[in-house]
Design a protein around this motif. Structure first.
Motif, PDB file in Angstrom:
ATOM      1  N   HIS A  98       6.237 -30.593  29.876  1.00  9.39           N
ATOM      2  CA  HIS A  98       7.644 -30.959  29.714  1.00  9.39           C
ATOM      3  C   HIS A  98       7.824 -32.085  28.700  1.00  9.39           C
ATOM      4  N   ILE A  99       6.953 -33.068  28.718  1.00  8.94           N
ATOM      5  CA  ILE A  99       7.095 -34.181  27.775  1.00  8.94           C
ATOM      6  C   ILE A  99       6.522 -33.838  26.405  1.00  8.94           C
ATOM      7  N   ASN A 100       5.296 -33.355  26.380  1.00  5.74           N
ATOM      8  CA  ASN A 100       4.636 -33.177  25.090  1.00  5.74           C
ATOM      9  C   ASN A 100       5.091 -31.938  24.328  1.00  5.74           C
ATOM     10  N   TYR A 101       5.700 -30.966  25.021  1.00  2.00           N
ATOM     11  CA  TYR A 101       6.222 -29.812  24.306  1.00  2.00           C
ATOM     12  C   TYR A 101       7.753 -29.787  24.307  1.00  2.00           C
ATOM     13  N   ASP A 102       8.375 -29.856  25.486  1.00  2.00           N
ATOM     14  CA  ASP A 102       9.835 -29.718  25.565  1.00  2.00           C
ATOM     15  C   ASP A 102      10.591 -30.904  24.972  1.00  2.00           C
ATOM     16  N   LEU A 103      10.109 -32.115  25.248  1.00  2.00           N
ATOM     17  CA  LEU A 103      10.898 -33.302  24.898  1.00  2.00           C
ATOM     18  C   LEU A 103      11.143 -33.471  23.400  1.00  2.00           C
ATOM     19  N   PRO A 104      10.139 -33.307  22.532  1.00  2.00           N
ATOM     20  CA  PRO A 104      10.459 -33.470  21.105  1.00  2.00           C
ATOM     21  C   PRO A 104      11.478 -32.444  20.611  1.00  2.00           C
ATOM     22  N   LEU A 105      11.459 -31.249  21.207  1.00  2.28           N
ATOM     23  CA  LEU A 105      12.424 -30.224  20.817  1.00  2.28           C
ATOM     24  C   LEU A 105      13.827 -30.601  21.292  1.00  2.28           C
ATOM     25  N   ALA A 106      13.908 -31.117  22.535  1.00  2.00           N
ATOM     26  CA  ALA A 106      15.205 -31.544  23.061  1.00  2.00           C
ATOM     27  C   ALA A 106      15.753 -32.723  22.262  1.00  2.00           C
ATOM     28  N   LEU A 107      14.888 -33.658  21.914  1.00  2.00           N
ATOM     29  CA  LEU A 107      15.317 -34.796  21.101  1.00  2.00           C
ATOM     30  C   LEU A 107      15.838 -34.332  19.745  1.00  2.00           C
ATOM     31  N   TYR A 108      15.099 -33.444  19.134  1.00  2.00           N
ATOM     32  CA  TYR A 108      15.532 -32.925  17.834  1.00  2.00           C
ATOM     33  C   TYR A 108      16.909 -32.271  17.953  1.00  2.00           C
ATOM     34  N   ASP A 109      17.077 -31.417  18.952  1.00  2.00           N
ATOM     35  CA  ASP A 109      18.350 -30.714  19.136  1.00  2.00           C
ATOM     36  C   ASP A 109      19.524 -31.676  19.298  1.00  2.00           C
ATOM     37  N   CYS A 110      19.281 -32.770  20.030  1.00  2.00           N
ATOM     38  CA  CYS A 110      20.369 -33.713  20.325  1.00  2.00           C
ATOM     39  C   CYS A 110      20.592 -34.745  19.227  1.00  2.00           C
ATOM     40  N   LEU A 111      19.698 -34.770  18.237  1.00  2.00           N
ATOM     41  CA  LEU A 111      19.828 -35.748  17.155  1.00  2.00           C
ATOM     42  C   LEU A 111      20.108 -35.121  15.793  1.00  2.00           C
ATOM     43  N   CYS A 112      19.810 -33.838  15.636  1.00  2.00           N
ATOM     44  CA  CYS A 112      19.787 -33.250  14.291  1.00  2.00           C
ATOM     45  C   CYS A 112      21.131 -33.328  13.561  1.00  2.00           C
ATOM     46  N   LYS A 113      22.230 -33.137  14.279  1.00  2.00           N
ATOM     47  CA  LYS A 113      23.533 -33.123  13.614  1.00  2.00           C
ATOM     48  C   LYS A 113      23.989 -34.532  13.224  1.00  2.00           C
ATOM     49  N   GLU A 114      23.655 -35.511  14.049  1.00  2.69           N
ATOM     50  CA  GLU A 114      24.163 -36.861  13.792  1.00  2.69           C
ATOM     51  C   GLU A 114      23.205 -37.725  12.984  1.00  2.69           C
ATOM     52  N   TRP A 115      21.909 -37.400  13.010  1.00  2.00           N
ATOM     53  CA  TRP A 115      20.889 -38.277  12.433  1.00  2.00           C
ATOM     54  C   TRP A 115      21.165 -38.682  10.980  1.00  2.00           C
ATOM     55  N   PRO A 116      21.550 -37.743  10.094  1.00  4.36           N
ATOM     56  CA  PRO A 116      21.771 -38.149   8.689  1.00  4.36           C
ATOM     57  C   PRO A 116      22.904 -39.161   8.533  1.00  4.36           C
ATOM     58  N   ASN A 117      23.829 -39.195   9.494  1.00  5.35           N
ATOM     59  CA  ASN A 117      24.986 -40.086   9.384  1.00  5.35           C
ATOM     60  C   ASN A 117      24.843 -41.388  10.159  1.00  5.35           C
ATOM     61  N   LEU A 118      23.727 -41.565  10.859  1.00  7.90           N
ATOM     62  CA  LEU A 118      23.499 -42.791  11.610  1.00  7.90           C
ATOM     63  C   LEU A 118      22.879 -43.844  10.711  1.00  7.90           C
ATOM     64  N   ASP A 119      23.348 -45.096  10.839  1.00  5.09           N
ATOM     65  CA  ASP A 119      22.690 -46.168  10.106  1.00  5.09           C
ATOM     66  C   ASP A 119      21.461 -46.628  10.898  1.00  5.09           C
ATOM     67  N   GLU A 120      20.726 -47.574  10.359  1.00 10.02           N
ATOM     68  CA  GLU A 120      19.472 -47.998  10.979  1.00 10.02           C
ATOM     69  C   GLU A 120      19.696 -48.577  12.373  1.00 10.02           C
ATOM     70  N   THR A 121      20.748 -49.330  12.536  1.00 12.34           N
ATOM     71  CA  THR A 121      21.051 -49.921  13.840  1.00 12.34           C
ATOM     72  C   THR A 121      21.344 -48.835  14.871  1.00 12.34           C
ATOM     73  N   GLN A 122      22.092 -47.830  14.479  1.00 15.94           N
ATOM     74  CA  GLN A 122      22.423 -46.735  15.391  1.00 15.94           C
ATOM     75  C   GLN A 122      21.175 -45.914  15.749  1.00 15.94           C
ATOM     76  N   ARG A 123      20.304 -45.718  14.783  1.00 15.10           N
ATOM     77  CA  ARG A 123      19.058 -44.993  15.060  1.00 15.10           C
ATOM     78  C   ARG A 123      18.174 -45.783  16.030  1.00 15.10           C
ATOM     79  N   GLU A 124      18.131 -47.083  15.819  1.00 17.67           N
ATOM     80  CA  GLU A 124      17.359 -47.931  16.732  1.00 17.67           C
ATOM     81  C   GLU A 124      17.947 -47.892  18.136  1.00 17.67           C
ATOM     82  N   SER A 125      19.250 -47.794  18.226  1.00 14.59           N
ATOM     83  CA  SER A 125      19.913 -47.709  19.529  1.00 14.59           C
ATOM     84  C   SER A 125      19.505 -46.436  20.263  1.00 14.59           C
ATOM     85  N   ARG A 126      19.424 -45.329  19.537  1.00 15.68           N
ATOM     86  CA  ARG A 126      18.971 -44.076  20.146  1.00 15.68           C
ATOM     87  C   ARG A 126      17.532 -44.229  20.668  1.00 15.68           C
ATOM     88  N   GLN A 127      16.680 -44.849  19.872  1.00 13.04           N
ATOM     89  CA  GLN A 127      15.290 -45.035  20.297  1.00 13.04           C
ATOM     90  C   GLN A 127      15.203 -45.971  21.504  1.00 13.04           C
TER      91      GLN A 127
END
Length: 219
Positions: A98-127
């Motif tokens: 679940h973590i080593n296979y599913d989680l990176p895919l879920a993270l990608y899905d939930c970040l892919c649309k917004e990631w290019p428009n997030l500034d560094e502070t917002q990206r750090e907030s997600r992390q």
């Protein structure tokens, strides 16, 4: 989760071990969201629901035709149904998939649309929200050990008394380490310029999860 875990436990299917623990973790995550423990609770709620959907999608595929399920999940399901292992092995095989296979895919899905428009502070907030989950995992570990692990492996209660919280700490540290790794995998996928590169990263990660599972089976 609870309903399926109950069904499996009654039938002697050891897959209930991981799912019982996952339901505890999910309950604690919902409580943390309601308590406002994340910077963006709405985003975290979306992520945990999407993450859980990966689990049930893999389960449905396995029940329909094991060959259709991701390799790491096939490994975990088959071991729980057909091998005699320690309770921690059953648990960690599920955690690994679940973590080593599913989680990176879920993270990608939930970040892919917004990631290019997030500034560094917002990206750090997600992390930071991603890493806050590690704290909740640590808090959940005691509950998992008391209610799931020790009833199946009484010796673990002796270890727990002798080592205090060290054994739970080691378990939560390993899981936190895995979660740190997969965050970086998700970022690699987000930074990949082409679909074919993302698919290569995905296949590489699936193989790494499978190898970690093989290591757990050899313990």
């Amino acid at each position: 989760m609870i309903r399926q875990a109950d069904t499996w436990e009654k039938s002697g299917d050891r897959r209930y071990i991981f799912l019982r623990c996952y339901s505890m973790m999910s309950t604690n995550m919902v409580a943390a969201i309601r308590a406002g423990e994340f910077k963006d609770c709405e985003w975290v709620a979306t992520l945990i629901n999407h993450f859980a959907a990966y689990y049930f999608k893999a389960l449905t595929a396995y029940e329909r035709n094991p060959a259709e399920s991701p390799a790491a999940w096939r490994q975990a399901h088959q071991a729980a149904q057909h091998q005699k292992l320690h309770v921690l092995q059953y648990l960690l095989l599920g955690v690994n998939a679940h973590i080593n296979y599913d989680l990176p895919l879920a993270l990608y899905d939930c970040l892919c649309k917004e990631w290019p428009n997030l500034d560094e502070t917002q990206r750090e907030s997600r992390q930071e929200d991603h890493e806050t989950v590690n704290v909740i995992i640590g808090k959940t570990t005691d509950e998992v050990q008391d209610t799931v692990v020790e009833p199946m492996a009484p010796l673990m209660a002796v270890v727990d008394q002798a080592m205090g919280r060290i054994d739970e700490w080691l378990l939560s540290q390993m899981i936190s380490s895995w979660r740190h790794e997969v965050w970086n995998v998700a970022i690699r996928m987000l930074d990949a310029p082409e679909f074919v590169i993302r698919e290569t990263i995905k296949k590489e990660q699936e193989q790494k999860a499978l190898e970690k599972g093989e290591g757990l089976l050899r313990v």
